[in-house]
Design a protein around this motif. Structure first.
Motif, short mmCIF file in Angstrom:
data_model
loop_
_atom_site.label_atom_id
_atom_site.label_comp_id
_atom_site.label_asym_id
_atom_site.label_seq_id
_atom_site.Cartn_x
_atom_site.Cartn_y
_atom_site.Cartn_z
N ARG A 69 30.92 35.29 46.71
CA ARG A 69 31.06 35.37 45.53
C ARG A 69 31.94 36.53 44.67
NH1 ARG A 69 26.51 36.14 41.66
NH2 ARG A 69 25.55 35.40 43.04
N ALA A 70 32.79 37.22 45.58
CA ALA A 70 34.10 37.88 45.37
C ALA A 70 35.10 36.06 45.64
CB ALA A 70 34.51 38.85 46.23
N LEU A 79 40.42 38.63 36.41
CA LEU A 79 39.99 39.33 36.90
C LEU A 79 40.37 40.31 37.73
CD1 LEU A 79 36.02 37.96 37.48
CD2 LEU A 79 37.37 38.94 35.20
N SER A 80 41.10 41.55 37.34
CA SER A 80 41.41 42.77 38.81
C SER A 80 40.11 42.50 39.64
CB SER A 80 41.49 43.83 37.51
OG SER A 80 40.34 44.19 38.26
N ILE A 84 36.13 42.40 39.98
CA ILE A 84 35.46 41.83 41.04
C ILE A 84 34.80 42.64 42.25
CG2 ILE A 84 35.85 40.29 42.90
CD1 ILE A 84 38.43 39.13 41.58
N SER A 85 35.58 43.58 42.48
CA SER A 85 34.80 44.48 43.51
C SER A 85 33.60 45.07 42.70
CB SER A 85 35.43 45.85 43.56
OG SER A 85 35.39 47.10 42.74
N TYR A 111 44.36 37.66 50.09
CA TYR A 111 43.33 35.65 50.15
C TYR A 111 43.86 35.04 48.32
CZ TYR A 111 39.45 32.99 49.17
OH TYR A 111 38.65 31.74 49.19
N ARG A 112 43.73 36.37 47.62
CA ARG A 112 44.00 35.60 46.44
C ARG A 112 45.14 34.66 46.54
NH1 ARG A 112 43.41 39.48 41.28
NH2 ARG A 112 41.16 37.59 40.86
N THR A 113 46.79 35.56 46.99
CA THR A 113 47.89 35.22 47.05
C THR A 113 48.41 33.44 47.92
OG1 THR A 113 48.97 37.23 47.20
CG2 THR A 113 50.36 35.61 47.86
#
Length: 126
Positions: A69-70, A79-80, A84-85, A111-113
């Motif tokens: 999900r994250a 979302l920051s 998310i955490s 992961y986001r990058t």
């Protein structure tokens, strides 16, 4: 499926009830006793049958669902990581980062990058 396998697995309706409950409550503290109570079993018996049915213990299943999900949330920029955490049930962003890295091999920011770099509209990778 042999008789032994059939009796050592959680019935599909009970497995579905538990997995749907987990999905709907990832942001909450999910305890083994609570999950076992959903299907009217002792914690030990439930944990054993759940692992036979899914291949992983209940706690690991919950962690994997939280990370999945994250990952979906991290694919967006809205979302920051701290938000998310919390949304996926981690008490602190640092614990989230530790678990995310242990499961995926990369930090949430990494992961986001990487995701953003791979999915640029212009089609160019990093």
């Amino acid at each position: 499926m042999t008789t032994t396998q059939a009796t050592s697995a959680l019935p599909s309706c009970r497995l579905r009830r538990v997995t749907e409950y987990i999905q709907q409550n990832l942001d909450k503290d999910l305890r083994l006793a609570e999950l076992a109570a959903l299907v009217y079993m002792s914690r030990y018996h439930f944990a054993r049958l759940f692992k036979c049915s899914t291949g992983v213990p209940p706690h690991r299943f919950v962690i994997r669902q939280r990370i999945a999900r994250a990952s979906a949330f991290l694919a967006t920029q809205e979302l920051s990581i701290a938000q998310i955490s919390r949304m996926v049930g981690f008490r602190t962003p640092s614990h989230f980062t530790t678990v995310f890295r242990r499961v995926t091999g990369v930090t949430p920011q990494g992961y986001r990058t990487g995701y953003v770099r791979e999915h640029r509209p212009d089609g160019e990778g990093g």
